[in-house]
Design a protein around this motif. Sequence first.
Motif, mmCIF file in Angstrom:
data_model
loop_
_atom_site.group_PDB
_atom_site.id
_atom_site.type_symbol
_atom_site.label_atom_id
_atom_site.label_comp_id
_atom_site.label_asym_id
_atom_site.label_seq_id
_atom_site.Cartn_x
_atom_site.Cartn_y
_atom_site.Cartn_z
ATOM 1 N N MET A 119 45.493 18.026 52.766
ATOM 2 C CA MET A 119 44.085 17.965 53.137
ATOM 3 C C MET A 119 43.448 19.347 53.103
ATOM 4 O O MET A 119 44.037 20.325 53.565
ATOM 5 N N GLY A 120 42.228 19.419 52.579
ATOM 6 C CA GLY A 120 41.461 20.659 52.580
ATOM 7 C C GLY A 120 40.246 20.516 53.476
ATOM 8 O O GLY A 120 40.125 19.523 54.197
ATOM 9 N N PRO A 121 39.329 21.492 53.425
ATOM 10 C CA PRO A 121 38.138 21.445 54.278
ATOM 11 C C PRO A 121 37.281 20.197 54.039
ATOM 12 O O PRO A 121 36.567 19.770 54.935
ATOM 13 N N ASP A 122 37.332 19.616 52.844
ATOM 14 C CA ASP A 122 36.512 18.439 52.540
ATOM 15 C C ASP A 122 37.321 17.151 52.463
ATOM 16 O O ASP A 122 36.852 16.161 51.920
ATOM 17 N N GLY A 123 38.561 17.162 52.914
ATOM 18 C CA GLY A 123 39.388 15.969 52.782
ATOM 19 C C GLY A 123 40.551 16.232 51.836
ATOM 20 O O GLY A 123 40.964 17.381 51.668
ATOM 21 N N ALA A 155 37.980 29.570 38.663
ATOM 22 C CA ALA A 155 37.158 30.422 39.524
ATOM 23 C C ALA A 155 37.978 31.613 40.013
ATOM 24 O O ALA A 155 37.552 32.768 39.911
ATOM 25 N N VAL A 156 39.182 31.313 40.515
ATOM 26 C CA VAL A 156 40.054 32.373 41.023
ATOM 27 C C VAL A 156 40.383 33.357 39.897
ATOM 28 O O VAL A 156 40.420 34.574 40.095
ATOM 29 N N GLY A 157 40.562 32.818 38.680
ATOM 30 C CA GLY A 157 40.876 33.662 37.531
ATOM 31 C C GLY A 157 39.770 34.629 37.153
ATOM 32 O O GLY A 157 40.029 35.682 36.575
ATOM 33 N N THR A 158 38.514 34.287 37.460
ATOM 34 C CA THR A 158 37.411 35.167 37.068
ATOM 35 C C THR A 158 37.010 36.143 38.170
ATOM 36 O O THR A 158 36.158 37.000 37.947
ATOM 37 N N LEU A 178 40.882 36.595 51.619
ATOM 38 C CA LEU A 178 41.123 35.290 50.981
ATOM 39 C C LEU A 178 42.401 35.373 50.162
ATOM 40 O O LEU A 178 42.638 36.372 49.476
ATOM 41 N N ASP A 179 43.180 34.313 50.221
ATOM 42 C CA ASP A 179 44.447 34.282 49.510
ATOM 43 C C ASP A 179 44.305 33.313 48.327
ATOM 44 O O ASP A 179 44.112 32.115 48.538
ATOM 45 N N PRO A 180 44.380 33.810 47.074
ATOM 46 C CA PRO A 180 44.185 32.938 45.913
ATOM 47 C C PRO A 180 45.125 31.736 45.906
ATOM 48 O O PRO A 180 44.720 30.631 45.537
ATOM 49 N N ALA A 181 46.359 31.922 46.345
ATOM 50 C CA ALA A 181 47.313 30.799 46.348
ATOM 51 C C ALA A 181 46.863 29.716 47.329
ATOM 52 O O ALA A 181 46.965 28.518 47.056
ATOM 53 N N ARG A 182 46.343 30.145 48.469
ATOM 54 C CA ARG A 182 45.844 29.175 49.460
ATOM 55 C C ARG A 182 44.591 28.471 48.940
ATOM 56 O O ARG A 182 44.374 27.304 49.206
ATOM 57 N N LEU A 183 43.739 29.215 48.222
ATOM 58 C CA LEU A 183 42.535 28.583 47.665
ATOM 59 C C LEU A 183 42.920 27.427 46.750
ATOM 60 O O LEU A 183 42.276 26.380 46.749
ATOM 61 N N ALA A 226 35.991 26.320 55.598
ATOM 62 C CA ALA A 226 35.008 26.159 54.520
ATOM 63 C C ALA A 226 34.439 27.514 54.086
ATOM 64 O O ALA A 226 33.942 27.651 52.958
ATOM 65 N N THR A 227 34.538 28.512 54.962
ATOM 66 C CA THR A 227 33.967 29.824 54.627
ATOM 67 C C THR A 227 34.632 30.426 53.391
ATOM 68 O O THR A 227 33.986 31.119 52.603
ATOM 69 N N GLN A 228 35.908 30.118 53.179
ATOM 70 C CA GLN A 228 36.577 30.607 51.947
ATOM 71 C C GLN A 228 35.823 30.145 50.699
ATOM 72 O O GLN A 228 35.677 30.883 49.741
ATOM 73 N N ILE A 229 35.402 28.869 50.743
ATOM 74 C CA ILE A 229 34.667 28.307 49.601
ATOM 75 C C ILE A 229 33.366 29.080 49.416
ATOM 76 O O ILE A 229 32.968 29.420 48.295
ATOM 77 N N HIS A 230 32.706 29.353 50.543
ATOM 78 C CA HIS A 230 31.411 30.019 50.455
ATOM 79 C C HIS A 230 31.554 31.436 49.892
ATOM 80 O O HIS A 230 30.725 31.879 49.098
ATOM 81 N N VAL A 231 32.630 32.114 50.285
ATOM 82 C CA VAL A 231 32.824 33.492 49.801
ATOM 83 C C VAL A 231 33.150 33.488 48.295
ATOM 84 O O VAL A 231 32.671 34.344 47.543
ATOM 85 N N VAL A 232 33.913 32.499 47.848
ATOM 86 C CA VAL A 232 34.178 32.377 46.401
ATOM 87 C C VAL A 232 32.863 32.143 45.652
ATOM 88 O O VAL A 232 32.586 32.789 44.628
#
Length: 286
Positions: A119-123, A155-158, A178-183, A226-232
């Motif tokens: 599960m992530g921030p959105d399900g 996204a993480v790649g760019t 932010l940890d790319p693997a966790r993202l 969810a803040t991780q998403i916003h920072v990306v």
Amino acid sequence: MRTERFAPSPTGPLHLGHAFSALTAWDHARASGGQFLLRIEDIDQSRARPEWEARILDDLHWLGIDWPEPVLRQSTRLPAYRAALADLWARGLIFACSCNRRDIAAALSAPQEGAEIPMGPDGPIYPGTCRAQGRGPDLPFPPEGVALRLDMARAVGTLRGPLSFDETGEPGQGRVALDPARLLAEVGDVVLARRDMGTSYHLAVVLDDAFQGVTHVTRGRDLFEATQIHVVLQSLLDLPTPVYHHHRLIRDAAGKRLAKRDDARAIAKYRAEGASPADIRAMVGL
Ligand code: GLU
């Protein structure tokens, strides 16, 4: 200048948890000689009601909070959301997705019956079903009748360099990296435009915080992940990252998080019972 905001969705009454967010943001703005803005998050037109909006504004004024008019309504910002999506589409960073909840659940449970669904921030973390098809810039924008998802791996790649944000609230103050693997594993390909809305909470909140010049975001601990998403998204869209203050959650008598529609903790109910704004402050520990 420090700029704080409170961003209610007019889908139910203002309750103690909202009052805590709004008063905290208001107090921070006042203490620093900054400004406090209100934004109405009404992208979900199937649930937003003008009556709720009017009552929320009335409760906020009663609490002693005010803001410059006119307030920003997300329902007026659809062209800006669409422009950002067109940009991400042209860069191949979002893809069209026709999965419904049931498709996603089926894809996730298929390989190992009984295994726990991540599960992530959105399900549930999106299993990637549509990732290989329906993507810009080869296809015209916008694709019809589908959701648009961020391709988190691309996204993480760019991203240029490691991402982080400043946290001044509950989860531990300081710089949060932010940890790319966790993202990838714990966030995944989140929806940036719902099929029925043309945007999503994540995209709208990021674009509007930047548009309104918000320097400090105050909100509940439940939005920390969810803040991780916003920072990306801020990085992808070349927008500044505000300072975040995620506060403790106000719980109900049984210790459960207050639901959006928890009328038992509605400010209107306390007002009807004769409570003062000072009583509300005391109830939330301010
Ligand atoms: N409209 C959102 C809510 O009511 C605001 C979240 C945020 O402050 O970013 O939960």
